[in-house]
Every structure is written in C-alpha cells, then in structure tokens.
Design a protein around this motif. Structure first.
Motif, PDB file in Angstrom:
ATOM      1  N   PHE A  75       0.831  -1.204   0.000  1.00 47.68           N
ATOM      2  CA  PHE A  75       0.000   0.000   0.000  1.00 47.68           C
ATOM      3  C   PHE A  75       0.866   1.255   0.000  1.00 47.68           C
ATOM      4  O   PHE A  75       0.516   2.245  -0.639  1.00 47.68           O
ATOM      5  N   LEU A  76       1.972   1.222   0.734  1.00 41.87           N
ATOM      6  CA  LEU A  76       2.875   2.374   0.773  1.00 41.87           C
ATOM      7  C   LEU A  76       3.420   2.648  -0.624  1.00 41.87           C
ATOM      8  O   LEU A  76       3.384   3.793  -1.095  1.00 41.87           O
ATOM      9  N   GLU A  77       3.897   1.620  -1.295  1.00 41.00           N
ATOM     10  CA  GLU A  77       4.432   1.798  -2.646  1.00 41.00           C
ATOM     11  C   GLU A  77       3.359   2.315  -3.599  1.00 41.00           C
ATOM     12  O   GLU A  77       3.614   3.218  -4.397  1.00 41.00           O
ATOM     13  N   ALA A 101      -1.834  17.461 -13.799  1.00 38.58           N
ATOM     14  CA  ALA A 101      -2.777  18.482 -13.332  1.00 38.58           C
ATOM     15  C   ALA A 101      -4.097  18.432 -14.103  1.00 38.58           C
ATOM     16  O   ALA A 101      -5.162  18.683 -13.530  1.00 38.58           O
ATOM     17  N   GLU A 102      -4.028  18.076 -15.380  1.00 40.80           N
ATOM     18  CA  GLU A 102      -5.245  18.026 -16.198  1.00 40.80           C
ATOM     19  C   GLU A 102      -6.215  16.973 -15.665  1.00 40.80           C
ATOM     20  O   GLU A 102      -7.433  17.166 -15.677  1.00 40.80           O
ATOM     21  N   GLU A 155       2.378  10.528  -6.841  1.00 46.40           N
ATOM     22  CA  GLU A 155       3.294  11.092  -7.833  1.00 46.40           C
ATOM     23  C   GLU A 155       2.595  11.264  -9.186  1.00 46.40           C
ATOM     24  O   GLU A 155       2.730  12.297  -9.834  1.00 46.40           O
ATOM     25  N   VAL A 156       1.853  10.247  -9.597  1.00 46.19           N
ATOM     26  CA  VAL A 156       1.124  10.319 -10.867  1.00 46.19           C
ATOM     27  C   VAL A 156       0.101  11.452 -10.836  1.00 46.19           C
ATOM     28  O   VAL A 156      -0.013  12.235 -11.782  1.00 46.19           O
ATOM     29  N   ALA A 208      -4.201  15.030   0.157  1.00 43.98           N
ATOM     30  CA  ALA A 208      -4.098  15.050   1.616  1.00 43.98           C
ATOM     31  C   ALA A 208      -4.321  13.658   2.191  1.00 43.98           C
ATOM     32  O   ALA A 208      -3.619  13.232   3.118  1.00 43.98           O
ATOM     33  N   ILE A 209      -5.288  12.940   1.640  1.00 47.27           N
ATOM     34  CA  ILE A 209      -5.579  11.583   2.124  1.00 47.27           C
ATOM     35  C   ILE A 209      -4.390  10.675   1.880  1.00 47.27           C
ATOM     36  O   ILE A 209      -3.942   9.960   2.796  1.00 47.27           O
ATOM     37  N   LEU A 210      -3.855  10.685   0.673  1.00 46.42           N
ATOM     38  CA  LEU A 210      -2.703   9.836   0.364  1.00 46.42           C
ATOM     39  C   LEU A 210      -1.491  10.225   1.204  1.00 46.42           C
ATOM     40  O   LEU A 210      -0.735   9.356   1.648  1.00 46.42           O
ATOM     41  N   GLY A 211      -1.315  11.519   1.440  1.00 49.51           N
ATOM     42  CA  GLY A 211      -0.221  11.967   2.305  1.00 49.51           C
ATOM     43  C   GLY A 211      -0.358  11.407   3.712  1.00 49.51           C
ATOM     44  O   GLY A 211       0.625  10.955   4.324  1.00 49.51           O
TER      45      GLY A 211
END
Length: 181
Positions: free
Chosen positions: A26-28, A41-42, A35-36, A91-94
């Motif tokens: 899950f961390l990976e 941004a689009e 990152e993706v 924020a959630i993924l962070g």
C-alpha cells in the motif's frame, strides 16, 4: 474540516493495509499514485470539474487505474470519487503514507544546510539519526538555504534541531539587546 475528512479516509485505508498485511504494498502504491496525480494536473482538473457527471469520473478512474492498482486501492479511489472527496485525494494519500511509514518505523527527516553536502556527510547524518531515534530506516530530504550561513536544521515530525549560525546569531542579538546598561 478538510483535515478531519482526510484523516478519516486515510485511517480507513491504513487499517485495511494493516488488516490485509499489505502495508509495504500500500505504501508503494500510495507513493506512486500520489506522484502520478501530482504530475497530471489536467486529470485533477477533470476530476474536480463540477459539470462532469460522477458516473463519467468513475468510468475514467476505473479505465485508467484498473490494470495499475490493486483491487483495494482502486476500490478506495472509487469510494473517494463516489463520496465527492477527490479534492482531498492528495491530503488523504499523504496521511496514508505518513501512517504506514510510522507503522513500519520509517522516519522522514528534512535536513537543511547552508551548502550542499556530499554523500559521506549524508550517510553520517542518516547514521546519527538512526542511532538517536527509534526508527529502523530514515528517509532524508535535503535542501540548501544559504541564509543559514553555516550549520544545519533537521526537522522530524514535530521536533526541530537547529544548529545554524543564523539562529545562533539571532539568539546572541536578542541577548545583547536585553542587557541593561
């Protein structure tokens, strides 16, 4: 409120990772997904656009990530879209990344120096941090700030060790100004 939402979703995904015994996987995945998303941004604009139907967003998420993410992580993304929380995804993924790193005893240190340091100095800093913390692994993020004049500042979580010349000069200045003549 947004912070509470991101913590709630992150806690649920973290607990699933622990329950499934897949914290490393899950961390990976979370790091790669973050990152993706940050580099596209689009895609974020599309997902946050109010005039695009939720069903269309769900279809895009499933088509884009079906072959690239685990069943659990894809289900998480689908839930985020269904609950209109995509704007909180970074924020959630962070939070998930931080929680899993903490669970796996991986520390993150932000090291700021006045000049760039070489690999040997980086290894020395990392060894010293490993020896003085409870972490099994340390990830150091290095930065250069010429205004420090010399020395370094290390931040880990809510702890800061500041041995910079700038801070020492500021302290000396305050002490000299406090002297009554």
């Amino acid at each position: 409120m947004a912070k509470l939402v991101s913590k709630t979703y992150a806690q649920a995904l973290f607990e699933l990772a622990v329950e499934e015994g897949k914290t490393t996987d899950f961390l990976e995945e979370a790091v790669a997904l973050l990152e993706v998303l940050r580099s596209n941004a689009e895609f974020g604009q599309f997902m946050n656009h109010p005039k695009i139907q939720k069903e269309d967003k769900l279809e895009v998420v499933k088509n884009v990530f079906r072959e690239k993410l685990s069943r659990e992580m894809l289900g998480f993304l689908v839930t985020i879209v269904e609950k209109d929380r995509y704007s909180e995804i970074e924020a959630i993924l962070g939070e998930v990344i931080s929680s899993i790193k903490e669970y796996n005893n991986i520390g993150t240190a932000y090291v700021t120096t006045a000049i760039a340091i070489n690999e040997q100095e980086k290894q020395d800093i990392e060894s010293r941090l490993l020896a003085t913390t409870r972490y099994k692994t340390i990830e150091c993020i290095y930065d250069v700030d010429k205004s420090l004049i010399g020395g370094m500042v290390i931040k880990m979580g809510d702890r800061v060790v500041d041995s910079s010349i700038r801070t020492k000069l500021d302290k000396l200045q305050r002490e000299l100004l406090a002297i009554q003549l």
